[in-house]
Motif scaffolding. Structure first.
Motif, short mmCIF file in Angstrom:
data_model
loop_
_atom_site.label_atom_id
_atom_site.label_comp_id
_atom_site.label_asym_id
_atom_site.label_seq_id
_atom_site.Cartn_x
_atom_site.Cartn_y
_atom_site.Cartn_z
N UNK A 22 0.81 -1.22 0.00
CA UNK A 22 0.00 0.00 0.00
C UNK A 22 0.84 1.27 0.00
N UNK A 23 2.17 1.09 -0.08
CA UNK A 23 3.12 2.21 -0.11
C UNK A 23 2.96 3.13 1.10
N UNK A 24 2.79 2.52 2.28
CA UNK A 24 2.71 3.29 3.53
C UNK A 24 4.11 3.44 4.10
N UNK A 25 4.93 4.24 3.47
CA UNK A 25 6.33 4.39 3.88
C UNK A 25 6.50 5.48 4.93
N UNK A 26 5.55 6.41 5.01
CA UNK A 26 5.65 7.49 5.98
C UNK A 26 4.24 7.88 6.42
N UNK A 27 3.83 7.38 7.58
CA UNK A 27 2.48 7.61 8.07
C UNK A 27 2.51 7.89 9.57
N UNK A 28 1.37 7.83 10.22
CA UNK A 28 1.32 8.11 11.65
C UNK A 28 1.54 6.86 12.47
N UNK A 29 1.91 7.05 13.72
CA UNK A 29 2.10 5.92 14.63
C UNK A 29 0.81 5.14 14.80
N UNK A 30 -0.31 5.85 14.91
CA UNK A 30 -1.61 5.19 15.10
C UNK A 30 -1.96 4.30 13.91
N UNK A 31 -1.66 4.77 12.69
CA UNK A 31 -1.95 3.96 11.50
C UNK A 31 -1.05 2.73 11.44
N UNK A 32 0.21 2.88 11.83
CA UNK A 32 1.11 1.73 11.87
C UNK A 32 0.58 0.67 12.82
N UNK A 33 0.20 1.08 14.02
CA UNK A 33 -0.31 0.13 15.01
C UNK A 33 -1.60 -0.54 14.54
N UNK A 34 -2.52 0.25 13.97
CA UNK A 34 -3.78 -0.30 13.50
C UNK A 34 -3.58 -1.24 12.32
N UNK A 35 -2.64 -0.90 11.45
CA UNK A 35 -2.33 -1.75 10.29
C UNK A 35 -1.83 -3.11 10.75
N UNK A 36 -0.94 -3.12 11.74
CA UNK A 36 -0.40 -4.39 12.26
C UNK A 36 -1.50 -5.20 12.93
N UNK A 37 -2.31 -4.57 13.75
CA UNK A 37 -3.38 -5.27 14.44
C UNK A 37 -4.38 -5.86 13.45
N UNK A 38 -4.75 -5.09 12.44
CA UNK A 38 -5.68 -5.58 11.43
C UNK A 38 -5.10 -6.75 10.65
N UNK A 39 -3.80 -6.66 10.33
CA UNK A 39 -3.19 -7.73 9.56
C UNK A 39 -3.10 -9.02 10.36
N UNK A 40 -2.76 -8.93 11.63
CA UNK A 40 -2.66 -10.14 12.45
C UNK A 40 -4.02 -10.83 12.56
N UNK A 41 -5.09 -10.04 12.70
CA UNK A 41 -6.44 -10.63 12.70
C UNK A 41 -6.73 -11.29 11.36
N UNK A 42 -6.37 -10.62 10.27
CA UNK A 42 -6.55 -11.16 8.92
C UNK A 42 -5.73 -12.44 8.74
N UNK A 43 -4.49 -12.41 9.18
CA UNK A 43 -3.59 -13.56 9.02
C UNK A 43 -4.11 -14.77 9.79
N UNK A 44 -4.59 -14.55 11.00
CA UNK A 44 -5.06 -15.65 11.83
C UNK A 44 -6.41 -16.21 11.38
N UNK A 45 -7.29 -15.33 10.93
CA UNK A 45 -8.68 -15.73 10.73
C UNK A 45 -9.16 -15.79 9.29
N UNK A 46 -8.45 -15.15 8.36
CA UNK A 46 -8.94 -15.07 6.98
C UNK A 46 -7.94 -15.60 5.95
N UNK A 47 -6.69 -15.27 6.10
CA UNK A 47 -5.67 -15.58 5.08
C UNK A 47 -5.43 -17.08 4.99
N UNK A 48 -5.75 -17.68 3.86
CA UNK A 48 -5.58 -19.12 3.70
C UNK A 48 -4.10 -19.45 3.46
#
Length: 266
Positions: free
Chosen positions: A223-249
């Motif tokens: 997504x080319x998120x090379x320079x963003x806010x701390x809050x977006x970084x944290x939310x992106x990681x949390x969302x991905x871990x949920x996706x990885x555990x529960x959705x990503x085959x």
């Protein structure tokens, strides 16, 4: 009017009409499949290659992976993820034996765990992610995000673990946070057996290294998120871990996500 009369008035054989209709139905079916493939690629943010898209399609309709590959190449829908690797860091103080020996297979949950830290240099300040992965199904069972890579940081992740059965192995690299007295005491207190990679050999901890690479490649780099806010970084990681555990085959889990694989195995 019957088809025969219509064809007679138009001066064409009935076989011509049926040949046209069959071709038209085939074209419509092909277009529907192409639209479905495009939808799946977009829903998964182009993180999947043709094999995983085929696996998802096969849950509804039988289709050959080569056909899916041709469609994805035709429209430029190939996987856009490129794996990024990092060098292992940290100075060893106390080194445990490498009990895992790159044998990442286990037939029960919470028998073999792997832990590691990765950099998250995408926000207003340097952040780190500490994760613990269950090697049974690749599920991330504990994680912490922080701005200081110290012993307290990895202890926070360790203390999130549930009760573990006797003989559980936790594998890490030789980073000083893992070899520290405080960390080793907490590991022993939980009845965990410590295992460590050989120095400068990240392949000894390949499973969680792969997870961290996928996380960054399928979110920040994609997504080319090379320079963003701390809050977006944290939310992106949390969302991905949920996706990885529960959705990503995952192919190695018979094309199921980790949580579903564990639930069906249990």
């Amino acid at each position: 009017m019957p088809i025969g009369e219509i064809c007679s008035h138009l001066g064409i054989p009935r076989s011509t009409y049926y040949r046209w209709r069959k071709k038209n139905e085939t074209e419509t079916s092909r277009q529907a499949i192409e639209r479905k493939i495009g939808t799946l690629c977009q829903e998964n943010k182009f993180r999947y290659g043709y094999r995983k898209i085929t696996a998802l399609l096969n849950q509804e309709i039988p289709i050959n992976h080569k056909a899916v590959q041709r469609v994805m190449q035709k429209y430029g829908w190939q996987c856009r993820v490129k794996v990024k690797k990092r060098k292992q860091t940290g100075q060893p103080y106390y080194i445990a034996d490498n009990l895992l020996g790159r044998n990442f297979q286990t037939d029960k949950p919470l028998q073999k765990l792997a832990t590691d830290i990765t950099y998250l240099p995408f926000g207003q300040k340097q952040l780190y992610l500490s994760s613990i992965q269950d090697l049974f199904n690749g599920e991330i069972i504990a994680y912490s995000i922080g701005d200081c890579q110290d012993t307290a940081f990895v202890l926070d992740t360790l203390l999130q673990l549930p009760s573990l059965s006797k003989g559980c192995i936790l594998h890490s690299d030789q980073g000083s946070v893992y070899t520290s007295y405080a960390y080793q005491q907490e590991v022993k207190g939980k009845g965990i057996i410590m295992s460590m990679s050989r120095k400068g050999t990240p392949a000894d901890n390949a499973s969680i290294e792969s997870f961290h690479a996928s996380l960054k490649c399928e979110t920040f780099y994609l997504d080319e998120l090379r320079s963003t806010t701390t809050a977006i970084v944290e939310q992106t990681v949390e969302n991905y871990i949920h996706y990885y555990n529960n959705i990503r085959i995952q192919a190695k889990l018979t094309n199921q996500p980790p949580v579903q694989y564990r639930q069906l195995a249990g």
